[in-house]
Scaffold this motif. Sequence first.
Motif, PDB file in Angstrom:
ATOM      1  N   LYS A 108       0.815  -1.122  -0.032  1.00  0.00           N
ATOM      2  CA  LYS A 108       0.104   0.040   0.020  1.00  0.00           C
ATOM      3  C   LYS A 108       0.821   1.226  -0.004  1.00  0.00           C
ATOM      4  O   LYS A 108       0.424   2.462  -0.382  1.00  0.00           O
ATOM      5  CB  LYS A 108      -0.889   0.207   1.154  1.00  0.00           C
ATOM      6  CG  LYS A 108      -2.102  -0.842   1.119  1.00  0.00           C
ATOM      7  CD  LYS A 108      -3.021  -0.893   2.545  1.00  0.00           C
ATOM      8  CE  LYS A 108      -3.953  -1.717   2.394  1.00  0.00           C
ATOM      9  NZ  LYS A 108      -4.590  -1.854   3.804  1.00  0.00           N
ATOM     10  N   GLU A 109       1.990   1.010   0.153  1.00  0.00           N
ATOM     11  CA  GLU A 109       2.816   2.170   0.433  1.00  0.00           C
ATOM     12  C   GLU A 109       3.384   2.744  -0.916  1.00  0.00           C
ATOM     13  O   GLU A 109       3.986   2.132  -1.627  1.00  0.00           O
ATOM     14  CB  GLU A 109       4.109   2.041   1.323  1.00  0.00           C
ATOM     15  CG  GLU A 109       3.731   1.894   2.887  1.00  0.00           C
ATOM     16  CD  GLU A 109       5.095   1.737   3.703  1.00  0.00           C
ATOM     17  OE1 GLU A 109       5.978   2.283   3.513  1.00  0.00           O
ATOM     18  OE2 GLU A 109       4.889   0.911   4.775  1.00  0.00           O
ATOM     19  N   THR A 110       3.472   4.039  -0.850  1.00  0.00           N
ATOM     20  CA  THR A 110       3.725   4.755  -2.291  1.00  0.00           C
ATOM     21  C   THR A 110       5.040   5.579  -1.770  1.00  0.00           C
ATOM     22  O   THR A 110       5.278   6.103  -0.775  1.00  0.00           O
ATOM     23  CB  THR A 110       2.672   5.455  -2.895  1.00  0.00           C
ATOM     24  OG1 THR A 110       2.326   6.527  -1.929  1.00  0.00           O
ATOM     25  CG2 THR A 110       1.650   4.766  -3.619  1.00  0.00           C
ATOM     26  N   PHE A 111       5.903   5.803  -3.018  1.00  0.00           N
ATOM     27  CA  PHE A 111       7.046   6.582  -2.603  1.00  0.00           C
ATOM     28  C   PHE A 111       6.873   8.168  -2.359  1.00  0.00           C
ATOM     29  O   PHE A 111       7.205   8.694  -1.582  1.00  0.00           O
ATOM     30  CB  PHE A 111       7.904   6.560  -3.762  1.00  0.00           C
ATOM     31  CG  PHE A 111       9.267   7.362  -3.755  1.00  0.00           C
ATOM     32  CD1 PHE A 111      10.475   6.737  -3.377  1.00  0.00           C
ATOM     33  CD2 PHE A 111       9.324   8.764  -4.370  1.00  0.00           C
ATOM     34  CE1 PHE A 111      11.556   7.546  -2.885  1.00  0.00           C
ATOM     35  CE2 PHE A 111      10.518   9.364  -4.300  1.00  0.00           C
ATOM     36  CZ  PHE A 111      11.780   8.940  -3.522  1.00  0.00           C
ATOM     37  N   GLU A 112       5.813   8.579  -3.246  1.00  0.00           N
ATOM     38  CA  GLU A 112       5.336   9.947  -3.008  1.00  0.00           C
ATOM     39  C   GLU A 112       4.233   9.892  -2.101  1.00  0.00           C
ATOM     40  O   GLU A 112       3.305   9.175  -1.939  1.00  0.00           O
ATOM     41  CB  GLU A 112       4.864  10.279  -4.499  1.00  0.00           C
ATOM     42  CG  GLU A 112       4.465  11.921  -4.536  1.00  0.00           C
ATOM     43  CD  GLU A 112       3.966  12.433  -5.741  1.00  0.00           C
ATOM     44  OE1 GLU A 112       4.970  12.639  -6.828  1.00  0.00           O
ATOM     45  OE2 GLU A 112       2.950  12.477  -6.170  1.00  0.00           O
ATOM     46  N   ASP A 113       4.251  10.988  -1.139  1.00  0.00           N
ATOM     47  CA  ASP A 113       3.307  11.601  -0.333  1.00  0.00           C
ATOM     48  C   ASP A 113       1.915  11.552  -0.810  1.00  0.00           C
ATOM     49  O   ASP A 113       1.842  12.131  -1.913  1.00  0.00           O
ATOM     50  CB  ASP A 113       3.785  12.627   0.210  1.00  0.00           C
ATOM     51  CG  ASP A 113       2.897  13.292   1.548  1.00  0.00           C
ATOM     52  OD1 ASP A 113       1.649  12.821   1.643  1.00  0.00           O
ATOM     53  OD2 ASP A 113       3.468  13.853   2.560  1.00  0.00           O
TER      54      ASP A 113
END
Length: 235
Positions: A108-113
């Motif tokens: 679920k985590e993305t590099f961009e905020d």
Amino acid sequence: FMGNAEIKPVEDITADEINATYLENIGGEDNWKALTSVRMEGKMAQMGMEFPGAVMQMPPNKQRIEINIQGQEMIQAYDGETAWWINPFMGGPDAQPMPAEMASEFTKETFEDDFIDYAKKGHTVELLGQTEVDGVMTYELKLTKKDGTEEFHYFDPEYMVPIMQKTIVSEGQMKGQAVETYMSDYEEHEGLMIPMYIESKMGGATQFSMTITKVELNPELDEALFVYPKAADKD
């Protein structure tokens, strides 16, 4: 870095104003968008033990965590398709697909905020009101992601950065439980503000913490670091 600012009444501020101030205060949207990679080192603590570790990330969502536990290296990684790990304590020296519960958090985590261009990404943000977090009255923003995932972010009114974020576990044994992640000790690195201490709690008890000791922005990272080494499974 804890705010004591007078908090404006909710009627006098909007979610978008909070978001715009936040992005400006952490170094500006454009500067964050220009990032191509991040590497952080630090000390991780879990279940009363402390161990050195490193986190590497590349867009859009590649991630690798290396932890040294009593001389053994544990790796958790995601290449955008497969979340995998090497856990010498459970599965031996070979890479294996990550357990589903753990993988769902990772993927679920993305590099961009998520707050950058949130509407373009199909997310919604709403200001729910004011909530006290560790003695600080904060703005509570609810971020609903395109996939339906809900997150609650608590912004310190003085610096307009989140000091806590809350999510509800969606599957597995802990389903329905709230996970609270606290961010503090924000420091400037090449103009970007980064929390140097992160602590994750469930039911008020600390599950995990990381004290970051080194931040590298745009380091040269080999893409292979993230790729699931399938070949190891075929031997």
